[in-house]
Design a protein around this motif. Sequence first.
Motif, short mmCIF file in Angstrom:
data_model
loop_
_atom_site.label_atom_id
_atom_site.label_comp_id
_atom_site.label_asym_id
_atom_site.label_seq_id
_atom_site.Cartn_x
_atom_site.Cartn_y
_atom_site.Cartn_z
N GLN A 140 -4.04 0.03 8.56
CA GLN A 140 -3.30 0.84 9.52
C GLN A 140 -3.61 2.33 9.36
OE1 GLN A 140 -1.58 -0.29 12.16
NE2 GLN A 140 -2.43 -2.24 11.42
N MET A 153 6.04 0.18 6.72
CA MET A 153 5.33 -0.81 5.89
C MET A 153 5.54 -0.51 4.40
SD MET A 153 1.76 -1.19 8.00
CE MET A 153 1.09 -2.55 7.05
N ASN A 185 -3.61 -3.59 1.29
CA ASN A 185 -4.72 -3.71 2.23
C ASN A 185 -4.26 -3.56 3.68
OD1 ASN A 185 -7.64 -4.19 2.42
ND2 ASN A 185 -7.00 -6.00 3.59
N ASP A 186 -3.10 -4.13 4.00
CA ASP A 186 -2.57 -4.01 5.36
C ASP A 186 -2.24 -2.56 5.70
OD1 ASP A 186 -2.79 -6.76 5.59
OD2 ASP A 186 -0.68 -7.13 5.08
N ALA A 223 4.88 -3.59 1.99
CA ALA A 223 3.77 -4.33 2.59
C ALA A 223 2.56 -4.31 1.65
CB ALA A 223 3.40 -3.72 3.94
N TYR A 224 1.70 -5.27 1.85
CA TYR A 224 0.48 -5.41 1.06
C TYR A 224 -0.41 -4.18 1.26
CZ TYR A 224 -3.72 -7.82 -0.72
OH TYR A 224 -4.83 -8.18 -1.43
#
Length: 127
Positions: A79, A66, A74-75, A71-72
């Motif tokens: 995780q 990610m 928050n995402d 990736a963002y």
Amino acid sequence: MENIKSIEHVQNIPDPDSVANESSVGNEAVEACCSCKKTIRSEEEKKKLINRLNRIEGQIRGIRGMLERDAYCNDILIQSAAVNAAINSFNKELLSSHIHSCVVRDIRDGKDEVVDELVATMQKLMK
């Protein structure tokens, strides 16, 4: 639990300072830094714990991916929280097994110092 058959003492453990200076950290380094006690587990228990760790390792790799894909935030944090929950679950299972086997056995054998060891371990887990 009957899963734990015996505790063996290991001798000739390398000096942790010399291990810490090595460039690669392998199983030998981890073993040298840990207690010289060993717990013999059933194949079923080992397999269950290793499967949990393999899933956690996969989650960590996923988080790395990610990051590599930008990736963002928050995402990634969600995780990461899932990995923390998985580690906590692993620790709870291992702690339960430890209390039911090693701690109970040592107390029955008159080794009351195992209670202090357990308290110290639980304090580390609760940080």
